[in-house]
Design a protein around this motif. Structure first.
Motif, PDB file in Angstrom:
ATOM      1  N   ILE A  77       3.651  -1.869  12.343  1.00 34.19           N
ATOM      2  CA  ILE A  77       3.008  -2.199  10.807  1.00 34.19           C
ATOM      3  C   ILE A  77       3.272  -0.836  10.040  1.00 34.19           C
ATOM      4  CG2 ILE A  77       0.804  -2.294   9.573  1.00 34.19           C
ATOM      5  CD1 ILE A  77       2.155  -5.054  10.675  1.00 34.19           C
ATOM      6  N   VAL A  78       3.168   0.300  10.663  1.00 29.57           N
ATOM      7  CA  VAL A  78       3.468   1.541  10.078  1.00 29.57           C
ATOM      8  C   VAL A  78       4.871   1.819   9.655  1.00 29.57           C
ATOM      9  CG1 VAL A  78       3.582   4.011  10.098  1.00 29.57           C
ATOM     10  CG2 VAL A  78       1.757   3.017  11.389  1.00 29.57           C
ATOM     11  N   ILE A  79       5.635   1.222  10.472  1.00 25.60           N
ATOM     12  CA  ILE A  79       7.112   1.037  10.221  1.00 25.60           C
ATOM     13  C   ILE A  79       7.272   0.124   9.004  1.00 25.60           C
ATOM     14  CG2 ILE A  79       9.604   0.746  11.016  1.00 25.60           C
ATOM     15  CD1 ILE A  79       8.361   1.566  13.783  1.00 25.60           C
ATOM     16  N   ALA A  80       6.515  -1.135   9.105  1.00 33.00           N
ATOM     17  CA  ALA A  80       6.750  -2.214   8.057  1.00 33.00           C
ATOM     18  C   ALA A  80       6.550  -1.775   6.714  1.00 33.00           C
ATOM     19  CB  ALA A  80       5.924  -3.111   8.611  1.00 33.00           C
ATOM     20  N   GLY A  81       5.319  -0.747   6.553  1.00 29.85           N
ATOM     21  CA  GLY A  81       4.900  -0.235   5.324  1.00 29.85           C
ATOM     22  C   GLY A  81       6.072   0.827   4.703  1.00 29.85           C
ATOM     23  N   PHE A  82       6.282   1.447   5.617  1.00 30.30           N
ATOM     24  CA  PHE A  82       7.263   2.578   5.211  1.00 30.30           C
ATOM     25  C   PHE A  82       8.703   2.132   4.983  1.00 30.30           C
ATOM     26  CE2 PHE A  82       9.573   6.521   5.880  1.00 30.30           C
ATOM     27  CZ  PHE A  82       9.039   7.487   5.158  1.00 30.30           C
ATOM     28  N   SER A 134       3.401   7.613   1.215  1.00 28.79           N
ATOM     29  CA  SER A 134       3.844   6.027   1.651  1.00 28.79           C
ATOM     30  C   SER A 134       3.440   6.016   3.093  1.00 28.79           C
ATOM     31  CB  SER A 134       5.412   6.193   1.567  1.00 28.79           C
ATOM     32  OG  SER A 134       5.876   4.983   2.140  1.00 28.79           O
ATOM     33  N   PHE A 135       3.808   6.995   4.064  1.00 30.86           N
ATOM     34  CA  PHE A 135       3.395   6.860   5.377  1.00 30.86           C
ATOM     35  C   PHE A 135       1.884   6.829   5.602  1.00 30.86           C
ATOM     36  CE2 PHE A 135       2.355   9.147   9.232  1.00 30.86           C
ATOM     37  CZ  PHE A 135       3.155   8.553  10.269  1.00 30.86           C
ATOM     38  N   GLY A 136       1.163   7.709   4.837  1.00 31.72           N
ATOM     39  CA  GLY A 136      -0.565   7.547   4.834  1.00 31.72           C
ATOM     40  C   GLY A 136      -1.057   5.936   4.465  1.00 31.72           C
ATOM     41  N   GLY A 137      -0.320   5.581   3.440  1.00 28.48           N
ATOM     42  CA  GLY A 137      -0.811   4.297   3.107  1.00 28.48           C
ATOM     43  C   GLY A 137      -0.573   3.080   4.281  1.00 28.48           C
ATOM     44  N   ALA A 138       0.456   3.399   4.607  1.00 30.46           N
ATOM     45  CA  ALA A 138       1.010   2.272   5.857  1.00 30.46           C
ATOM     46  C   ALA A 138       0.292   2.385   6.954  1.00 30.46           C
ATOM     47  CB  ALA A 138       2.458   2.378   6.086  1.00 30.46           C
ATOM     48  N   SER A 139      -0.174   3.673   7.275  1.00 28.33           N
ATOM     49  CA  SER A 139      -0.938   3.924   8.564  1.00 28.33           C
ATOM     50  C   SER A 139      -2.418   3.521   8.479  1.00 28.33           C
ATOM     51  CB  SER A 139      -1.042   5.470   8.742  1.00 28.33           C
ATOM     52  OG  SER A 139       0.245   6.298   8.915  1.00 28.33           O
ATOM     53  N   LEU A 140      -2.897   3.533   7.194  1.00 28.77           N
ATOM     54  CA  LEU A 140      -4.112   3.135   7.146  1.00 28.77           C
ATOM     55  C   LEU A 140      -4.422   1.729   7.347  1.00 28.77           C
ATOM     56  CD1 LEU A 140      -7.135   3.543   5.995  1.00 28.77           C
ATOM     57  CD2 LEU A 140      -6.407   3.001   3.638  1.00 28.77           C
ATOM     58  N   ILE A 141      -3.268   0.731   6.879  1.00 32.24           N
ATOM     59  CA  ILE A 141      -3.421  -0.393   7.162  1.00 32.24           C
ATOM     60  C   ILE A 141      -3.271  -0.882   8.348  1.00 32.24           C
ATOM     61  CG2 ILE A 141      -2.554  -2.760   6.483  1.00 32.24           C
ATOM     62  CD1 ILE A 141      -3.857  -1.497   4.069  1.00 32.24           C
ATOM     63  N   ALA A 142      -2.404  -0.224   9.191  1.00 29.79           N
ATOM     64  CA  ALA A 142      -1.970  -0.194  10.744  1.00 29.79           C
ATOM     65  C   ALA A 142      -3.180   0.194  11.459  1.00 29.79           C
ATOM     66  CB  ALA A 142      -0.849   0.610  11.023  1.00 29.79           C
ATOM     67  N   ILE A 143      -4.126   1.235  11.013  1.00 32.38           N
ATOM     68  CA  ILE A 143      -5.159   1.616  11.629  1.00 32.38           C
ATOM     69  C   ILE A 143      -6.208   0.237  11.602  1.00 32.38           C
ATOM     70  CG2 ILE A 143      -7.254   2.843  11.636  1.00 32.38           C
ATOM     71  CD1 ILE A 143      -5.266   5.299  10.733  1.00 32.38           C
ATOM     72  N   LEU A 144      -6.497  -0.121  10.429  1.00 31.76           N
ATOM     73  CA  LEU A 144      -7.480  -1.299  10.229  1.00 31.76           C
ATOM     74  C   LEU A 144      -7.001  -2.462  11.241  1.00 31.76           C
ATOM     75  CD1 LEU A 144      -7.892  -1.158   6.038  1.00 31.76           C
ATOM     76  CD2 LEU A 144      -9.687  -0.824   8.155  1.00 31.76           C
ATOM     77  N   LEU A 145      -5.499  -2.758  11.371  1.00 33.31           N
ATOM     78  CA  LEU A 145      -5.240  -3.821  11.918  1.00 33.31           C
ATOM     79  C   LEU A 145      -5.581  -3.536  13.492  1.00 33.31           C
ATOM     80  CD1 LEU A 145      -3.667  -6.358  12.947  1.00 33.31           C
ATOM     81  CD2 LEU A 145      -1.411  -4.737  12.971  1.00 33.31           C
ATOM     82  N   GLY A 146      -5.460  -2.070  13.670  1.00 29.27           N
ATOM     83  CA  GLY A 146      -5.976  -1.830  15.258  1.00 29.27           C
ATOM     84  C   GLY A 146      -7.046  -1.876  15.601  1.00 29.27           C
ATOM     85  N   ILE A 147      -8.174  -1.902  14.620  1.00 30.86           N
ATOM     86  CA  ILE A 147      -9.526  -1.922  14.922  1.00 30.86           C
ATOM     87  C   ILE A 147     -10.108  -3.280  14.656  1.00 30.86           C
ATOM     88  CG2 ILE A 147     -10.112   0.678  14.441  1.00 30.86           C
ATOM     89  CD1 ILE A 147     -11.189  -0.273  11.919  1.00 30.86           C
ATOM     90  N   SER A 148      -9.535  -3.890  14.286  1.00 29.63           N
ATOM     91  CA  SER A 148      -9.777  -5.429  13.951  1.00 29.63           C
ATOM     92  C   SER A 148      -9.678  -6.415  15.049  1.00 29.63           C
ATOM     93  CB  SER A 148      -8.618  -5.969  12.950  1.00 29.63           C
ATOM     94  OG  SER A 148      -7.477  -6.415  13.529  1.00 29.63           O
ATOM     95  N   THR A 175       0.959  -1.323  -0.239  1.00 28.58           N
ATOM     96  CA  THR A 175      -0.001  -0.131  -0.175  1.00 28.58           C
ATOM     97  C   THR A 175       1.018   1.220  -0.074  1.00 28.58           C
ATOM     98  OG1 THR A 175      -1.615  -1.289   1.339  1.00 28.58           O
ATOM     99  CG2 THR A 175      -2.026   1.147   1.144  1.00 28.58           C
ATOM    100  N   ALA A 176       1.902   1.360   0.813  1.00 32.38           N
ATOM    101  CA  ALA A 176       2.571   2.393   0.821  1.00 32.38           C
ATOM    102  C   ALA A 176       3.515   2.727  -0.446  1.00 32.38           C
ATOM    103  CB  ALA A 176       3.782   2.024   2.060  1.00 32.38           C
ATOM    104  N   ASP A 177       3.929   1.747  -0.876  1.00 35.10           N
ATOM    105  CA  ASP A 177       4.715   1.656  -2.431  1.00 35.10           C
ATOM    106  C   ASP A 177       3.616   2.308  -3.345  1.00 35.10           C
ATOM    107  OD1 ASP A 177       6.361   1.422  -4.513  1.00 35.10           O
ATOM    108  OD2 ASP A 177       5.568  -0.466  -4.974  1.00 35.10           O
ATOM    109  N   THR A 178       2.416   1.738  -3.428  1.00 37.02           N
ATOM    110  CA  THR A 178       1.629   1.933  -4.623  1.00 37.02           C
ATOM    111  C   THR A 178       1.171   3.617  -4.358  1.00 37.02           C
ATOM    112  OG1 THR A 178       0.711  -0.333  -4.549  1.00 37.02           O
ATOM    113  CG2 THR A 178      -0.248   1.079  -5.907  1.00 37.02           C
ATOM    114  N   TRP A 179       0.630   3.823  -3.003  1.00 34.14           N
ATOM    115  CA  TRP A 179       0.255   5.258  -2.770  1.00 34.14           C
ATOM    116  C   TRP A 179       1.373   5.984  -3.297  1.00 34.14           C
ATOM    117  CZ3 TRP A 179      -3.276   6.526   1.593  1.00 34.14           C
ATOM    118  CH2 TRP A 179      -4.476   5.768   1.762  1.00 34.14           C
ATOM    119  N   SER A 180       2.796   5.625  -3.002  1.00 32.64           N
ATOM    120  CA  SER A 180       3.563   6.836  -3.164  1.00 32.64           C
ATOM    121  C   SER A 180       4.147   6.819  -4.598  1.00 32.64           C
ATOM    122  CB  SER A 180       4.991   6.393  -2.246  1.00 32.64           C
ATOM    123  OG  SER A 180       5.513   5.180  -2.655  1.00 32.64           O
TER     124      SER A 180
END
Ligand SMILES: [Zn+2]
Length: 264
Positions: free
Chosen positions: A188-193, A162-176, A121-126
């Motif tokens: 997960i934010v760090i992983a994506g970035f 890139s940070f935004g894309g990684a954060s979105l996935i991390a937030i989804l994990l957080g609420i999952s 996600t981070a890569d595609t968004w960036s």
């Protein structure tokens, strides 16, 4: 071993077929991409549960939507129509992670998959938003100002995306319901970035660089969107954007998996 009941598999297959069918209608997936993504979605939900499936869909829908905003990019010429290779290059850690979670019931394998998707996600968004940046990008290795669209080029807009894309996935994990605690969400934010940075680093070094003589532009694609075949002007022949995406997703996956080992 824990796999979902057969009704979940059937429901997952129907949802996956519907979503990928719509994506095909909007020319976001090629036919081989439809088949690969439908199978991937079904197996991911059937072995990993609904949340990994939702995360996969959010990655896919957000990336497809972002690549449709504004002027056409080279990626779109080859197809915003992602084929099966592109689907697997980005999604393989999620597929493998969910399968291994199904066998082992070890949540770290889900984090392996989610870390991989965060990186994709981070890569595609960036790359999609970065090329809309008005400021010219700089090569990640030398800092030299280069043409927009050059592999390995980074811009501040790209890094924020890139940070935004990684954060979105991390937030989804957080609420999952996966049960991740905040250090893992942060990881997960760090992983994506980090995956995005590795993608740029490999893009600047080993990825084959091509040139279109007709448009006089550097490109990743062959043939170019104008239809002219492009020639290699740098990097290693055969290492294309898909190969680099495999490594990008792997970087995120490893960091995601390790965060589970450390914190859960
Ligand atoms: Zn051209």
């Amino acid at each position: 071993m824990s796999v979902q009941p057969i009704t979940t598999w059937i429901l997952a297959a129907i949802c996956a077929a519907l979503i990928t069918g719509i994506a095909w209608r909007f020319r976001a997936l090629a036919p081989s991409g439809v088949i690969a993504a439908t199978m991937m979605g079904t197996v991911v939900v059937g072995t990993g549960g609904w949340w990994p499936g939702i995360i996969l869909v959010v990655f896919f829908v957000s990336s497809s939507a972002i690549s449709r905003i504004g002027p056409q990019s080279d990626h779109q010429a080859r197809g915003a129509q992602r084929d099966w290779v592109q689907v697997l290059a980005n999604g393989w850690p999620m597929l493998i992670g969910c399968l291994l979670f199904g066998f082992s019931e070890n949540t770290n394998w889900l984090l392996f998959g989610i870390g991989g998707i965060a990186a994709a996600t981070a890569d595609t968004w960036s790359s999609e938003l970065g090329r809309r940046s008005h400021a010219p990008p700089r090569l990640i290795t030398t800092g030299k100002v280069v043409q927009t669209g050059t592999s390995g080029a980074v811009s501040s807009m790209g890094l924020i995306a890139s940070f935004g894309g990684a954060s979105l996935i991390a937030i989804l994990l957080g609420i999952s319901s996966i049960g991740a605690i905040w250090p893992v969400v942060l990881a997960i934010v760090i992983a994506g970035f980090a995956g995005g940075l590795i993608d740029s680093l490999l893009g600047a070094t080993v990825q084959e660089r091509r040139y279109c003589d007709h448009c006089q532009r550097l490109t990743e694609s062959n043939p170019h969107r104008c239809g002219t075949s492009t020639r290699i002007v740098g990097g290693i022949r055969g290492i294309n954007n898909d190969g680099v995406n495999v490594a990008c997703a792997f970087t995120g996956a490893i960091i995601g998996g390790i965060s589970g080992i450390l914190f859960l």
